[in-house]
Design a protein around this motif. Structure first.
Motif, short mmCIF file in Angstrom:
data_model
loop_
_atom_site.label_atom_id
_atom_site.label_comp_id
_atom_site.label_asym_id
_atom_site.label_seq_id
_atom_site.Cartn_x
_atom_site.Cartn_y
_atom_site.Cartn_z
N THR A 179 5.05 7.16 6.98
CA THR A 179 4.25 6.40 6.22
C THR A 179 3.28 5.36 7.14
OG1 THR A 179 5.65 4.49 6.41
CG2 THR A 179 5.63 5.96 4.40
N TYR A 180 3.15 5.75 8.49
CA TYR A 180 2.19 5.18 9.25
C TYR A 180 0.99 4.91 8.86
CZ TYR A 180 -0.25 5.49 14.02
OH TYR A 180 -1.12 5.50 14.94
N PRO A 181 0.14 6.04 8.13
CA PRO A 181 -1.15 5.97 7.57
C PRO A 181 -1.31 4.70 6.74
CG PRO A 181 -0.71 8.14 7.47
CD PRO A 181 0.81 7.49 7.74
N ALA A 182 -0.20 4.35 5.90
CA ALA A 182 -0.16 3.21 4.92
C ALA A 182 -0.16 1.91 5.48
CB ALA A 182 0.90 3.25 4.22
N LEU A 183 0.31 1.72 7.01
CA LEU A 183 0.19 0.59 7.71
C LEU A 183 -1.12 0.46 8.41
CD1 LEU A 183 1.56 -1.77 9.24
CD2 LEU A 183 2.35 -0.04 11.09
N LEU B 128 0.59 -1.35 -0.12
CA LEU B 128 -0.12 -0.14 0.03
C LEU B 128 0.89 1.17 -0.10
CD1 LEU B 128 -3.02 -1.17 2.32
CD2 LEU B 128 -2.71 -1.03 -0.11
N ASN B 129 1.93 1.33 0.75
CA ASN B 129 3.15 2.34 0.51
C ASN B 129 3.14 2.54 -0.97
OD1 ASN B 129 4.37 3.49 2.82
ND2 ASN B 129 5.27 1.47 3.11
N CYS B 130 3.12 1.80 -1.98
CA CYS B 130 3.52 1.98 -3.31
C CYS B 130 2.23 2.60 -4.08
CB CYS B 130 3.92 0.82 -4.11
SG CYS B 130 5.45 0.13 -3.15
N PHE B 131 0.96 2.72 -3.26
CA PHE B 131 -0.17 3.45 -3.72
C PHE B 131 -0.86 4.45 -2.86
CE2 PHE B 131 -0.05 -1.03 -5.33
CZ PHE B 131 -0.55 -1.09 -6.53
N THR B 132 0.16 5.02 -2.18
CA THR B 132 -0.03 6.04 -1.47
C THR B 132 0.87 7.35 -1.81
OG1 THR B 132 -0.55 4.51 0.31
CG2 THR B 132 0.03 6.87 1.07
N TYR B 133 0.34 8.27 -1.89
CA TYR B 133 1.34 9.52 -2.58
C TYR B 133 1.73 10.25 -1.40
CZ TYR B 133 -1.06 8.27 -6.83
OH TYR B 133 -1.40 7.67 -7.85
N MET B 134 2.99 10.87 -1.43
CA MET B 134 3.79 11.68 -0.58
C MET B 134 2.88 12.96 -0.28
SD MET B 134 7.69 11.35 -1.41
CE MET B 134 8.18 12.59 -0.20
N GLY B 135 2.18 13.42 -1.34
CA GLY B 135 1.23 14.60 -0.99
C GLY B 135 -0.01 14.28 -0.06
N GLU B 136 -0.21 13.06 0.00
CA GLU B 136 -1.42 12.64 0.99
C GLU B 136 -0.69 12.63 2.33
OE1 GLU B 136 -4.32 10.06 -1.74
OE2 GLU B 136 -2.50 9.06 -1.24
N LEU B 137 0.28 12.06 2.24
CA LEU B 137 1.06 11.59 3.79
C LEU B 137 1.44 13.16 4.30
CD1 LEU B 137 3.28 8.67 2.85
CD2 LEU B 137 0.92 8.89 4.38
N ASN B 138 1.79 14.05 3.55
CA ASN B 138 2.40 15.24 3.86
C ASN B 138 0.99 16.22 4.48
OD1 ASN B 138 4.95 15.17 2.75
ND2 ASN B 138 4.45 15.98 0.83
N ARG B 139 -0.13 15.90 4.34
CA ARG B 139 -1.26 16.48 4.86
C ARG B 139 -1.70 15.91 5.97
NH1 ARG B 139 -2.89 16.63 -0.71
NH2 ARG B 139 -4.38 14.83 -0.73
N MET B 140 -1.33 14.85 6.58
CA MET B 140 -1.72 14.30 7.82
C MET B 140 -1.32 15.00 9.08
SD MET B 140 -3.30 11.31 6.81
CE MET B 140 -3.71 12.28 5.27
N THR B 141 -2.47 15.36 9.90
CA THR B 141 -2.18 16.06 11.06
C THR B 141 -1.38 15.53 12.03
OG1 THR B 141 -4.48 15.59 11.61
CG2 THR B 141 -4.03 17.54 10.71
N GLN B 142 -1.71 13.99 12.12
CA GLN B 142 -1.12 13.38 13.58
C GLN B 142 0.42 13.43 12.95
OE1 GLN B 142 -2.77 9.76 14.94
NE2 GLN B 142 -0.75 8.79 14.53
N PHE B 143 1.11 13.26 11.46
CA PHE B 143 2.26 13.31 11.50
C PHE B 143 2.91 14.42 11.60
CE2 PHE B 143 5.42 14.66 8.05
CZ PHE B 143 6.77 13.65 8.42
#
Ligand code: TYM
Length: 334
Positions: free
Chosen positions: A128-132, A96-111
């Protein structure tokens, strides 16, 4: 025969559960367990995104499992297990990491929050916590994810990842729905009521723990920050402290905010705080008793750990193999 739908949820074993974890998540888990097939995970793999002491992590994970059961989750009916005992979580997370964009992860408030709190250790796992988390949920074709408000963004990302995958490879994942309770989904810090109650708070008076003794609970509520408006009214904007106490009392008693405002109209804050504290003490009392009893029963707990890990492993293989096949991994020759 109609088959039951599936629930998945989890908590990080980073210390005793808070009243926020309990009212926002665990309490709802116990009320949903009869209607669904449920998997309740102790997400130790998520916990290591922040540096942990190994002995403490092991102890916290076991204590969390015991707290799940003490709070009313039936280990014969639900699959209660450690994330690290089921390798499918890590395997699907990589995919799933390979189907998750950095732009999406950058928006995560918990990160953003955690990286500002742990600026010395902004590791790739934290990012990459959200992909896990998406892997945890999608690994079991989960229909419903009971969570507090703060996990909503991660769940939305999970849905996006699942939809993206399904669009490319055809129907594979069930698209999960969130279950966020009407009350209790965001319990606030008792000292800074504009912040959510969190295990990681430095101020011990800010957080009620599931394991707190009655006198500690009473003391913490008596010290809870309120305001000088002097009316008991649900108004989070202007009276965040009192509104938080109202939502705690509402989540425990099932009374609406208006009923509570009426019940305490004309009452002083001191009296209201004591009533809230008493309701919390009473709801935690049987949980704490059960927790102490279960701590003594080592072989029973060990049996649950072993048995439920096997069940989760078995269930996880089906969807994992399906995903591996769809993306083109060669089948294993036996
Ligand atoms: P965690 O361990 O931070 O919190 C566990 C659950 O408690 C809820 N919660 C709250 N609810 C109300 N008020 C609060 N102050 C409060 N603080 C926490 C959280 O919303 C959560 O439901 N990433 C997750 C763990 C996780 C997970 C999953 C959850 C990993 N994989 C898959 C669901 C499905 C987390 O850190 O929760």
């Amino acid at each position: 025969m109609e088959t039951k739908k599936t629930i998945f949820s989890g908590m990080q074993p980073t210390g005793a559960i808070t009243l926020g974890n309990y009212l926002g998540a665990l309490k709802n888990w116990t009320s949903l367990q009869d209607e669904y097939n449920c998997l309740y995970c102790i997400v130790d793999m998520h916990a290591i995104t922040v540096r942990q002491n190994p002995a403490e992590l092991r102890k916290n994970a076991r204590n969390l499992l015991i707290q799940y059961i003490a709070a009313g989750l039936d280990p014969a009916q639900n699959i209660i297990y450690y994330q690290s005992h089921v390798s499918g979580h890590a395997e699907l997370a990589w995919i799933l990491n390979c189907f998750t964009y950095m732009g999406e992860l950058n928006r995560m408030t918990q990160f953003k929050d955690k990286s500002s709190k742990h600026s010395e250790n902004i590791n790739a796992g934290l990012y990459t916590y959200p992909a896990l988390m998406a892997a945890d949920i999608l690994l079991y074709n989960t229909d419903l994810v009971p969570i507090g408000n703060d996990q909503k963004q991660h769940l939305e990302l999970t849905r996006d990842i699942a939809e993206r995958f399904n669009t490319i490879y055809g129907e594979t994942f069930t698209i999960p729905e969130g279950y966020i309770g009407k009350v209790g989904a965001r319990i606030m810090d008792l000292q800074e009521p504009t912040k959510k109650m969190s295990k990681s708070s430095e101020d011990k008076n800010a957080t009620i723990l599931l394991t707190d003794k009655p006198e500690e609970i009473l003391k913490k509520f008596k010290r809870a920050v309120t305001d000088n408006v002097a009316t008991i009214k649900y108004d989070p904007e202007n009276q965040p402290g009192i509104s938080n106490l109202i939502s705690i009392y509402s989540a425990i008693t099932g009374k609406s905010y208006v009923e509570i405002e009426n019940e305490f109209s004309g009452s002083g804050y001191g009296n209201f705080k004591i009533k809230v504290a008493e309701s919390v003490i009473e709801i935690l009392r049987p949980i704490q008793q059960k927790y102490d009893e279960l701590q003594k029963d080592k072989s029973y707990i060990d049996h649950i750990i072993k048995d439920n890990a096997q069940k989760a492993n078995y269930q996880s293989q089906k969807i994992l193999r399906k995903v591996q096949k769809k993306i083109g991994f060669p089948s294993i020759i036996r």
